[in-house]
Design a protein around this motif. Structure first.
Motif, PDB file in Angstrom:
ATOM      1  N   VAL A   1      -0.578  11.431 -21.652  1.00  0.00           N
ATOM      2  CA  VAL A   1       0.222  11.858 -20.505  1.00  0.00           C
ATOM      3  C   VAL A   1       0.930  10.629 -19.956  1.00  0.00           C
ATOM      4  O   VAL A   1       0.290   9.603 -19.692  1.00  0.00           O
ATOM      5  N   VAL A   2       2.254  10.720 -19.819  1.00  0.00           N
ATOM      6  CA  VAL A   2       3.050   9.640 -19.245  1.00  0.00           C
ATOM      7  C   VAL A   2       3.983  10.230 -18.199  1.00  0.00           C
ATOM      8  O   VAL A   2       4.222  11.435 -18.177  1.00  0.00           O
ATOM      9  N   THR A   3       4.497   9.382 -17.347  1.00  0.00           N
ATOM     10  CA  THR A   3       5.401   9.860 -16.308  1.00  0.00           C
ATOM     11  C   THR A   3       6.761  10.245 -16.878  1.00  0.00           C
ATOM     12  O   THR A   3       7.305  11.297 -16.559  1.00  0.00           O
ATOM     13  N   ALA A   4       7.315   9.392 -17.724  1.00  0.00           N
ATOM     14  CA  ALA A   4       8.639   9.625 -18.308  1.00  0.00           C
ATOM     15  C   ALA A   4       8.594   9.312 -19.793  1.00  0.00           C
ATOM     16  O   ALA A   4       7.718   8.566 -20.249  1.00  0.00           O
ATOM     17  N   ALA A   5       9.534   9.869 -20.539  1.00  0.00           N
ATOM     18  CA  ALA A   5       9.568   9.643 -21.983  1.00  0.00           C
ATOM     19  C   ALA A   5       9.548   8.154 -22.309  1.00  0.00           C
ATOM     20  O   ALA A   5       8.831   7.715 -23.214  1.00  0.00           O
ATOM     21  N   TYR A   6      10.312   7.357 -21.561  1.00  0.00           N
ATOM     22  CA  TYR A   6      10.384   5.925 -21.878  1.00  0.00           C
ATOM     23  C   TYR A   6       9.069   5.182 -21.639  1.00  0.00           C
ATOM     24  O   TYR A   6       8.917   4.037 -22.050  1.00  0.00           O
ATOM     25  N   ASP A   7       8.094   5.843 -21.005  1.00  0.00           N
ATOM     26  CA  ASP A   7       6.764   5.242 -20.873  1.00  0.00           C
ATOM     27  C   ASP A   7       5.956   5.361 -22.165  1.00  0.00           C
ATOM     28  O   ASP A   7       4.924   4.702 -22.314  1.00  0.00           O
ATOM     29  N   ALA A   8       6.412   6.197 -23.079  1.00  0.00           N
ATOM     30  CA  ALA A   8       5.783   6.308 -24.401  1.00  0.00           C
ATOM     31  C   ALA A   8       6.403   5.232 -25.289  1.00  0.00           C
ATOM     32  O   ALA A   8       7.247   5.493 -26.145  1.00  0.00           O
TER      33      ALA A   8
ATOM     34  N   THR B   1      13.000  16.643 -20.366  1.00  0.00           N
ATOM     35  CA  THR B   1      12.299  15.507 -20.960  1.00  0.00           C
ATOM     36  C   THR B   1      13.242  14.310 -21.005  1.00  0.00           C
ATOM     37  O   THR B   1      12.941  13.257 -20.455  1.00  0.00           O
ATOM     38  N   LEU B   2      14.400  14.478 -21.650  1.00  0.00           N
ATOM     39  CA  LEU B   2      15.405  13.412 -21.698  1.00  0.00           C
ATOM     40  C   LEU B   2      16.520  13.625 -20.678  1.00  0.00           C
ATOM     41  O   LEU B   2      17.193  12.679 -20.287  1.00  0.00           O
ATOM     42  N   MET B   3      16.725  14.876 -20.292  1.00  0.00           N
ATOM     43  CA  MET B   3      17.813  15.233 -19.382  1.00  0.00           C
ATOM     44  C   MET B   3      17.358  16.422 -18.539  1.00  0.00           C
ATOM     45  O   MET B   3      16.779  17.363 -19.084  1.00  0.00           O
ATOM     46  N   ALA B   4      17.592  16.361 -17.240  1.00  0.00           N
ATOM     47  CA  ALA B   4      17.254  17.504 -16.383  1.00  0.00           C
ATOM     48  C   ALA B   4      17.997  18.740 -16.895  1.00  0.00           C
ATOM     49  O   ALA B   4      19.160  18.649 -17.305  1.00  0.00           O
ATOM     50  N   SER B   5      17.334  19.875 -16.876  1.00  0.00           N
ATOM     51  CA  SER B   5      17.908  21.094 -17.455  1.00  0.00           C
ATOM     52  C   SER B   5      19.167  21.566 -16.749  1.00  0.00           C
ATOM     53  O   SER B   5      19.959  22.305 -17.325  1.00  0.00           O
ATOM     54  N   ASN B   6      19.379  21.124 -15.523  1.00  0.00           N
ATOM     55  CA  ASN B   6      20.561  21.547 -14.761  1.00  0.00           C
ATOM     56  C   ASN B   6      21.615  20.444 -14.679  1.00  0.00           C
ATOM     57  O   ASN B   6      22.513  20.519 -13.852  1.00  0.00           O
ATOM     58  N   GLU B   7      21.504  19.420 -15.526  1.00  0.00           N
ATOM     59  CA  GLU B   7      22.448  18.304 -15.501  1.00  0.00           C
ATOM     60  C   GLU B   7      23.020  18.032 -16.887  1.00  0.00           C
ATOM     61  O   GLU B   7      22.580  18.613 -17.874  1.00  0.00           O
ATOM     62  N   SER B   8      23.976  17.118 -16.931  1.00  0.00           N
ATOM     63  CA  SER B   8      24.582  16.757 -18.218  1.00  0.00           C
ATOM     64  C   SER B   8      24.488  15.258 -18.497  1.00  0.00           C
ATOM     65  O   SER B   8      25.125  14.774 -19.419  1.00  0.00           O
ATOM     66  N   GLU B   9      23.695  14.550 -17.713  1.00  0.00           N
ATOM     67  CA  GLU B   9      23.486  13.113 -17.916  1.00  0.00           C
ATOM     68  C   GLU B   9      22.023  12.858 -18.264  1.00  0.00           C
ATOM     69  O   GLU B   9      21.134  13.501 -17.714  1.00  0.00           O
ATOM     70  N   PHE B  10      21.803  11.888 -19.133  1.00  0.00           N
ATOM     71  CA  PHE B  10      20.439  11.548 -19.526  1.00  0.00           C
ATOM     72  C   PHE B  10      19.721  10.822 -18.403  1.00  0.00           C
ATOM     73  O   PHE B  10      20.346  10.132 -17.603  1.00  0.00           O
ATOM     74  N   GLY B  11      18.399  10.983 -18.389  1.00  0.00           N
ATOM     75  CA  GLY B  11      17.563  10.297 -17.416  1.00  0.00           C
ATOM     76  C   GLY B  11      17.652   8.790 -17.610  1.00  0.00           C
ATOM     77  O   GLY B  11      17.989   8.295 -18.692  1.00  0.00           O
ATOM     78  N   ALA B  12      17.336   8.055 -16.560  1.00  0.00           N
ATOM     79  CA  ALA B  12      17.375   6.589 -16.592  1.00  0.00           C
ATOM     80  C   ALA B  12      16.474   6.073 -17.703  1.00  0.00           C
ATOM     81  O   ALA B  12      15.363   6.559 -17.898  1.00  0.00           O
ATOM     82  N   GLY B  13      16.960   5.099 -18.439  1.00  0.00           N
ATOM     83  CA  GLY B  13      16.161   4.447 -19.466  1.00  0.00           C
ATOM     84  C   GLY B  13      16.107   5.166 -20.798  1.00  0.00           C
ATOM     85  O   GLY B  13      15.520   4.654 -21.756  1.00  0.00           O
ATOM     86  N   THR B  14      16.717   6.338 -20.909  1.00  0.00           N
ATOM     87  CA  THR B  14      16.629   7.127 -22.142  1.00  0.00           C
ATOM     88  C   THR B  14      17.235   6.402 -23.331  1.00  0.00           C
ATOM     89  O   THR B  14      16.607   6.295 -24.389  1.00  0.00           O
ATOM     90  N   ARG B  15      18.443   5.931 -23.192  1.00  0.00           N
ATOM     91  CA  ARG B  15      19.116   5.274 -24.328  1.00  0.00           C
ATOM     92  C   ARG B  15      18.375   4.018 -24.775  1.00  0.00           C
ATOM     93  O   ARG B  15      18.202   3.788 -25.972  1.00  0.00           O
ATOM     94  N   GLU B  16      17.926   3.226 -23.824  1.00  0.00           N
ATOM     95  CA  GLU B  16      17.203   2.001 -24.157  1.00  0.00           C
ATOM     96  C   GLU B  16      15.899   2.322 -24.865  1.00  0.00           C
ATOM     97  O   GLU B  16      15.511   1.646 -25.822  1.00  0.00           O
TER      98      GLU B  16
END
Length: 166
Positions: free
Chosen positions: A7-14, A34-49
């Motif tokens: 269990v992690v807080t965000a994907a980038y914590d894995a 998980t990578l992007m909020a279901s109601n948005e079109s931008e990736f969560g912080a740190g996803t690309r890195e």
């Protein structure tokens, strides 16, 4: 079958190090909440890195989503990932298709996602390492919001004596 291995807080914590510690050499990751909020079109912080860190460490990454075709294809193209839309999680064929594409056995592959009843259950049934992240939104569909409540109850009960807050 519903309790995640990690269990992690965000994907980038894995991180690659955390995943390797669980024997992981390849990753499947969910898209919505998980990578992007279901109601948005931008990736969560740190996803690309995070994805670059995984790739740089030699871990292939595949997007496995129950989301609609256009959204998943746009995100895959934007991130430079292969992926499957309307995958059919938690059913075995969704995960087998991903495992074939990654070319790794289930025991060396993690599924990272935000839902117990699709991502975690399916990964556990397939013999994969299941990684649960906190969802990026409450969900845009009424049934998703209702299921999130049930997930919180299950996680608080823990099944292993621990409590997990989401």
């Amino acid at each position: 079958m519903l309790m995640p291995d990690v269990v992690v807080t965000a994907a980038y914590d894995a991180t690659p190090e955390l995943l390797r510690g669980h024997g992981v050499r390849a990753v499947m990751v969910d898209l919505d909440d998980t990578l992007m909020a279901s109601n948005e079109s931008e990736f969560g912080a740190g996803t690309r890195e995070w994805l670059e860190d995984l790739r740089a460490s030699g871990m292939p990454v595949l997007l496995l989503s129950n989301g609609e075709r256009g959204r998943v294809e746009r995100c895959c193209a934007d991130l430079g990932l292969e992926g499957f839309h309307l995958a059919g999680k938690p059913f075995w064929w969704a995960f087998r298709k991903g495992l074939r594409r990654l070319g790794r056995p289930a025991s060396e592959t993690a599924m990272i996602g935000d839902q117990l009843f699709t991502d975690v259950l399916g990964a556990n049934l397939a013999g994969m390492v299941s990684v649960l992240v906190s969802p990026l939104s409450p969900g845009k569909m009424p049934h998703t919001r209702a299921i999130r409540h049930l997930e919180r109850l299950i996680l608080r009960g823990g099944g292993n004596g621990s409590s997990v807050d989401r």
